[in-house]
Design a protein around this motif. Structure first.
Motif, short mmCIF file in Angstrom:
data_model
loop_
_atom_site.label_atom_id
_atom_site.label_comp_id
_atom_site.label_asym_id
_atom_site.label_seq_id
_atom_site.Cartn_x
_atom_site.Cartn_y
_atom_site.Cartn_z
N ALA A 115 0.86 -1.19 0.00
CA ALA A 115 0.00 0.00 0.00
C ALA A 115 0.88 1.23 0.00
N SER A 116 0.29 2.37 -0.30
CA SER A 116 1.04 3.62 -0.28
C SER A 116 1.18 4.11 1.15
N PRO A 117 2.17 4.95 1.44
CA PRO A 117 2.31 5.51 2.79
C PRO A 117 1.05 6.24 3.25
N GLU A 118 0.43 6.99 2.32
CA GLU A 118 -0.77 7.75 2.68
C GLU A 118 -1.93 6.83 3.04
N ASP A 119 -2.12 5.76 2.26
CA ASP A 119 -3.21 4.84 2.56
C ASP A 119 -2.97 4.06 3.84
N ILE A 120 -1.72 3.75 4.12
CA ILE A 120 -1.41 3.06 5.37
C ILE A 120 -1.78 3.94 6.57
N ASP A 121 -1.37 5.19 6.54
CA ASP A 121 -1.68 6.07 7.66
C ASP A 121 -3.18 6.28 7.80
N THR A 122 -3.87 6.46 6.68
CA THR A 122 -5.33 6.63 6.73
C THR A 122 -5.99 5.39 7.32
N ALA A 123 -5.55 4.22 6.87
CA ALA A 123 -6.13 2.97 7.35
C ALA A 123 -5.94 2.79 8.86
N MET A 124 -4.76 3.11 9.36
CA MET A 124 -4.49 2.88 10.78
C MET A 124 -5.19 3.91 11.66
N ARG A 125 -5.36 5.12 11.14
CA ARG A 125 -6.10 6.12 11.93
C ARG A 125 -7.59 5.83 11.95
N LEU A 126 -8.16 5.46 10.81
CA LEU A 126 -9.60 5.24 10.73
C LEU A 126 -10.01 3.83 11.12
N GLY A 127 -9.16 2.86 10.82
CA GLY A 127 -9.52 1.47 11.08
C GLY A 127 -9.35 1.04 12.52
N VAL A 128 -8.29 1.54 13.18
CA VAL A 128 -8.03 1.15 14.57
C VAL A 128 -7.76 2.36 15.46
N SER A 129 -8.09 3.55 14.97
CA SER A 129 -8.05 4.78 15.78
C SER A 129 -6.67 5.10 16.36
N TYR A 130 -5.60 4.83 15.60
CA TYR A 130 -4.28 5.22 16.08
C TYR A 130 -4.19 6.75 16.11
N PRO A 131 -3.50 7.30 17.09
CA PRO A 131 -3.43 8.77 17.20
C PRO A 131 -2.67 9.41 16.05
N VAL A 132 -1.73 8.66 15.48
CA VAL A 132 -0.92 9.11 14.34
C VAL A 132 -0.66 7.89 13.48
N GLY A 133 -0.68 8.07 12.15
CA GLY A 133 -0.32 6.96 11.30
C GLY A 133 1.13 6.57 11.50
N PRO A 134 1.48 5.29 11.35
CA PRO A 134 2.86 4.86 11.64
C PRO A 134 3.90 5.46 10.70
N VAL A 135 3.51 5.77 9.47
CA VAL A 135 4.48 6.41 8.56
C VAL A 135 4.79 7.82 9.05
N GLU A 136 3.73 8.57 9.38
CA GLU A 136 3.95 9.93 9.90
C GLU A 136 4.70 9.89 11.22
N TRP A 137 4.37 8.92 12.07
CA TRP A 137 5.05 8.80 13.37
C TRP A 137 6.54 8.57 13.14
N GLY A 138 6.85 7.72 12.16
CA GLY A 138 8.25 7.49 11.84
C GLY A 138 8.96 8.75 11.40
N HIS A 139 8.26 9.58 10.60
CA HIS A 139 8.84 10.85 10.17
C HIS A 139 9.10 11.76 11.38
N ARG A 140 8.14 11.80 12.28
CA ARG A 140 8.31 12.67 13.47
C ARG A 140 9.50 12.24 14.31
N LEU A 141 9.66 10.94 14.47
CA LEU A 141 10.73 10.43 15.33
C LEU A 141 12.08 10.44 14.62
N GLY A 142 12.04 10.38 13.30
CA GLY A 142 13.26 10.15 12.54
C GLY A 142 13.42 8.65 12.40
N ARG A 143 13.43 8.15 11.19
CA ARG A 143 13.45 6.69 11.03
C ARG A 143 14.73 6.07 11.56
N ALA A 144 15.77 6.84 11.69
CA ALA A 144 16.98 6.30 12.30
C ALA A 144 16.71 5.89 13.74
#
Length: 522
Positions: free
Chosen positions: A455-484
């Motif tokens: 799936a695309s990064p955008e669809d993954i984040d949308t799915a996790m926010r709407l499907g299981v109510s995550y506070p932030v999509g995991p792709v965006e969360w990774g960006h915030r934290l720095g993937r390193a």
């Protein structure tokens, strides 16, 4: 492709199917009149379609239709539906006893038992009666869309349309393309879901699709921390809610879902990924299922349920005095907001460059550090604190210490966070703690799914926010934290638990390497 006039011929089509949505007023068939089938039928009805409800069990379609009408009545009572719209929807709903009566359908959505042979037999029968341009869809959550379509002569028009329960309320629909699915069919399914007021996300036919694949670490890491005797379920749930920002903790959520249902999904994904250690089921959850403690529906799961049941309280440390001053060495990274928060709380903070990694030096001589995959027992007098979604908003923070950690160091660490108005939970000496290892694994799962074209990064984040109510999509969360950050934490975990479970995926490795090289170049 069959094209008929506006009056509709045998196919019930008023024109080429194309890639647009199935038009309102067209017939949508729903096969399977259980909870999911009823929900999907209700959504289609309120979108203006004629709906034919079919079920192989005698009387089940009529029972399902009556349940739908009752829910429509309730919507009117609550002021969410006009009486005229209710009457019109009820008139458009009919039940059928034979598959042959679905011949005029523009779309058939199947929601029967999760059995490959049963689904294949049904779609073979449907293919004999519906027009060539009728879109065929399965609501499966665990079977391969490609495998179900393998029974068809024309698998190109077959897609997965995975609604989430309750279908009338939850907005997410996963649109799954099997190996042979035509792009036009997938696009049409997406547009139809969107016309029904849903938010569609596109994904390839991989085990668990998006949500059930990427969500596995949310449960698995909590169960692992419990198995490692790091903390009890109530404390783990509280930390993930009040520190990680998740709506529910994994123990309370699986009690709501049903331990048998959640464990079956985990086992299905694990088997589909050829028993990859990243998806390995939890032995303690298996014992829970075997004992009949299935959650709310059985009266007991991780927690007791029913009348008079008392919910266990999370561990919360007693009050402790904060140190009057601390030294912050280096950049605290994802926890950088704490420096300002401690100053606002009246604590004197001196900032210094450090070459031994980011840490907080305490008057006790010990140190406080953000969870990084290492254990307190490995260093002299160190307390680790967990990752938070937002340290200012967090109501609780977890600390981890070993038996060798100085008591004064632990007390000062507790006091530092209590001075910010936070509750503090002290857990055992487990690498990566609770939120940090969970989030790192979610980021890794998302990176792996993107790298493999699921799936695309955008669809993954949308799915996790709407499907299981995550506070932030995991792709965006990774960006915030720095993937390193996620890669380094998992590297440390993998060094301590070398089963392959925590080995960073190639997708995360690529992203981390690109981030690091980009930082060096700048």
């Amino acid at each position: 492709m069959t094209v008929t006039d506006a009056a509709g011929g045998p196919s019930g089509q008023s024109g080429p199917s194309g890639t647009g949505a199935v038009a309102p007023g067209r017939t949508v068939a729903v096969v399977g009149a259980g909870t999911m089938g009823q929900g999907i039928a209700q959504v289609a009805l309120l979108a203006g379609h004629r709906v034919r409800l079919h079920d192989a069990a005698p009387g089940q379609a009529e029972t399902g239709a009556e349940a739908i009408r009752t829910r429509l009545d309730r919507l009117v009572e609550k002021g969410r539906l006009e009486e005229g719209a209710r009457r019109a929807a009820a008139r458009r709903l009919t039940c059928t006893a034979e598959v042959a009566e679905l011949a005029d359908s523009a779309l058939v959505v199947e929601a029967v038992v999760e059995d490959l042979a049963v689904k294949q037999e049904l779609f073979r029968a449907l293919e004999e009666v519906v027009a060539d341009d009728c879109l065929l869809a399965t609501n499966t959550s665990s079977l391969s869309v490609t495998a179900v379509a393998g029974a068809l002569r024309r698998p190109g028009r077959f897609v997965g349309l995975h609604f989430f329960n309750p279908a009338p309320l939850l907005p997410l629909v996963e649109v799954v393309s099997g190996f042979a699915t035509d792009e036009a069919a997938a696009a049409r399914a997406c547009e139809t879901a969107r016309a029904w007021g849903k938010t569609p996300v596109r994904c390839a036919d991989t085990p668990g699709f998006i949500v059930n694949r990427i969500a596995r670490p949310f449960y698995a890491e909590a169960f692992a921390v419990h198995e490692e005797r790091g903390a009890d379920p109530a404390t783990i749930d509280a930390v993930l809610r009040e520190c990680g920002g998740f709506r529910m903790g994994p123990f309370e959520l699986t009690d709501l879902i049903g331990q048998d249902v959640n464990e079956a999904v985990t086992r299905s994904v694990w088997e589909s990924f050829f028993r990859s250690p990243k998806f390995e089921p939890s032995p303690v959850q298996r014992r829970l299922v075997e004992s009949g403690r299935l959650g709310r529906k059985s009266g007991h799961g991780w927690y007791p349920h029913g009348p008079g049941a008392e919910r266990p309280e999370p561990h919360t440390a007693p009050a402790a005095e904060p140190p009057p001053q601390i030294v912050v060495e280096g950049d605290l990274g994802p926890a950088g907001a704490l420096t300002a928060l401690w100053r606002e709380a009246g604590i004197t903070v001196r900032e210094e460059d450090g070459d031994r990694g980011p840490r907080v030096l305490l008057p006790s001589g010990g140190q406080l550090a953000l969870a990084d995959g290492r254990m307190s027992a490995e260093s002299r007098d160190v307390v680790y604190f967990d990752l938070a979604l937002d340290y200012r908003a967090a109501a609780r923070v977890a600390l981890s210490a070993s038996e060798a950690t100085g008591r004064e160091t632990l007390r000062q660490s507790i006091g530092l966070f209590q001075a910010l108005g936070k509750k503090v939970s002290v857990i055992g000496d487990v690498p990566g703690m609770i939120v940090a290892r969970t989030v790192a694994m979610l980021v890794d799962a998302a990176a792996d799914a993107v790298a493999k074209g699921a799936a695309s990064p955008e669809d993954i984040d949308t799915a996790m926010r709407l499907g299981v109510s995550y506070p932030v999509g995991p792709v965006e969360w990774g960006h915030r934290l720095g993937r390193a950050w996620a890669h380094e934490l998992l590297d440390e975990l993998h060094a301590r638990v070398p089963t392959g479970r925590y080995a960073p995926s190639l997708g995360l490795y690529r992203q981390s390497y690109a981030t690091t090289k980009g930082d060096q170049a700048s």
